[in-house]
Design a protein around this motif. Sequence first.
Motif, short mmCIF file in Angstrom:
data_model
loop_
_atom_site.label_atom_id
_atom_site.label_comp_id
_atom_site.label_asym_id
_atom_site.label_seq_id
_atom_site.Cartn_x
_atom_site.Cartn_y
_atom_site.Cartn_z
N PRO A 23 0.80 -1.23 0.00
CA PRO A 23 0.00 0.00 0.00
C PRO A 23 0.83 1.27 0.00
O PRO A 23 0.33 2.34 -0.36
N ASP A 24 2.12 1.19 0.43
CA ASP A 24 2.97 2.39 0.42
C ASP A 24 3.67 2.60 -0.91
O ASP A 24 4.42 3.56 -1.08
N PHE A 25 3.45 1.68 -1.88
CA PHE A 25 4.01 1.81 -3.22
C PHE A 25 2.98 2.47 -4.14
O PHE A 25 1.77 2.33 -3.95
N ASN A 26 3.46 3.18 -5.16
CA ASN A 26 2.56 3.55 -6.24
C ASN A 26 2.35 2.32 -7.12
O ASN A 26 2.93 1.25 -6.88
N ALA A 27 1.50 2.42 -8.14
CA ALA A 27 1.21 1.26 -8.97
C ALA A 27 0.95 1.70 -10.40
O ALA A 27 0.12 2.57 -10.66
N LEU A 28 1.69 1.08 -11.34
CA LEU A 28 1.57 1.37 -12.76
C LEU A 28 1.44 0.05 -13.50
O LEU A 28 2.08 -0.95 -13.14
N VAL A 29 0.63 0.03 -14.56
CA VAL A 29 0.50 -1.15 -15.41
C VAL A 29 0.70 -0.70 -16.85
O VAL A 29 -0.04 0.15 -17.35
N TYR A 30 1.73 -1.26 -17.49
CA TYR A 30 2.01 -0.92 -18.90
C TYR A 30 1.82 -2.16 -19.76
O TYR A 30 2.31 -3.24 -19.43
N VAL A 31 1.12 -1.99 -20.90
CA VAL A 31 0.82 -3.12 -21.77
C VAL A 31 1.87 -3.24 -22.88
O VAL A 31 1.99 -2.36 -23.73
N LEU A 32 2.63 -4.33 -22.83
CA LEU A 32 3.60 -4.62 -23.88
C LEU A 32 2.92 -5.11 -25.15
O LEU A 32 3.38 -4.83 -26.27
N GLY A 33 1.85 -5.88 -25.01
CA GLY A 33 1.15 -6.41 -26.17
C GLY A 33 -0.15 -7.06 -25.78
O GLY A 33 -0.28 -7.64 -24.70
N GLY A 34 -1.15 -6.95 -26.65
CA GLY A 34 -2.43 -7.59 -26.40
C GLY A 34 -3.48 -6.62 -25.88
O GLY A 34 -3.25 -5.41 -25.75
N ASP A 35 -4.66 -7.17 -25.59
CA ASP A 35 -5.80 -6.37 -25.14
C ASP A 35 -6.37 -6.98 -23.87
O ASP A 35 -6.43 -8.21 -23.73
N GLY A 36 -6.82 -6.12 -22.96
CA GLY A 36 -7.39 -6.62 -21.73
C GLY A 36 -7.98 -5.50 -20.91
O GLY A 36 -8.35 -4.44 -21.43
N THR A 37 -8.05 -5.72 -19.60
CA THR A 37 -8.58 -4.72 -18.68
C THR A 37 -7.68 -4.64 -17.46
O THR A 37 -6.90 -5.55 -17.17
N VAL A 38 -7.81 -3.53 -16.74
CA VAL A 38 -7.04 -3.32 -15.52
C VAL A 38 -7.97 -2.76 -14.45
O VAL A 38 -8.88 -1.97 -14.75
N GLY A 39 -7.76 -3.17 -13.21
CA GLY A 39 -8.57 -2.70 -12.10
C GLY A 39 -9.83 -3.52 -11.91
O GLY A 39 -10.27 -4.24 -12.81
#
Length: 320
Positions: free
Chosen positions: A220-236
């Motif tokens: 919880p004390d970290f930030n959070a990033l999601v980067y897509v290298l390839g493909g399609d989907g959802t986050v969260g």
Amino acid sequence: MPAVTVENPLLLPRITPVDPTADRPRLVSSVTTAPQGYEGEGFPVRRAFAGVDLRALDPFIHMDQMGEVEYGAGEPKGTPWHPHRGFETVTYMIDGEMAHQDSNGGGGLITNGDTQWMTAGGGILHIEAPPEHIVASGGLFHGLQLWVNLPRSLKFAQPRYQDIRGSKVALLSSDDGGALLRVIAGDLDGHAGPGSTHTPITIVHATLSPGASVTVPWRPDFNALVYVLGGDGTVGSKQRPIRSGQLAVLEDGDSITVAADAKQDSRHPNFDVVLLGGQPIREPVAMSGPFVMNTRAEVVQAFEDFRAGRLGSLPAAHGA
């Protein structure tokens, strides 16, 4: 997009299921699309963090997705010798080969799934280039370069180099085997990656089969990033759509959910994402070109030190 893989992910340690009664899922704050550009001697990149407030990225500064490009013979390109000060560079090679050499004597060849971790600290010169046989033959080139900031107290740390073989990363699986997770640095669910970091961070490359999803615990004390290298989907947990070349910045919480669409295109049969997080440094950032410092005066001094030859000399034999 091979990196490091296994035939049967179910033989790997499993991610601990997140307790839904105690979980605070991270919601998506923003999704941005990385613009395309060129780096070094002209290899194509996507500027993953373009347009995102540095305060949301902290402790990360910059990230390029290098390629994905299929070179013909004579076409592979790298970077000339150049300086750095005040941060760490992390180069993760997914496809292809890249050779590194620096003025501190570090360097080597990295290929599928390998990572080279260079702490520039007080100053270093380095070069990254495809080896001669790759220049002659061409081939697929795909990877990431991430810049990790250093706090004021470590801006002038002694430079160092880490050669992290792909075979050393920690491999994990989702409960149903639909997601393979490679922990490159930091810790995920009690499993530590091999990268030794000055700044507390976690880097994970996850590959999800079509229709698969995974929820991972996140500090919880970290930030959070999601980067897509390839493909399609959802986050969260609210399933925000996301696709190749896009970055999601997540809000506070203690878990991250990513899911792959049931149908993927022929170029990207799976959904590949990089999960990034770290403990924010929360210090002023002054950066210009290859230098990341706290004040403009320190950046000016870095340029002066470079011109005066105080950041290293060439060449340094690897292993010296």
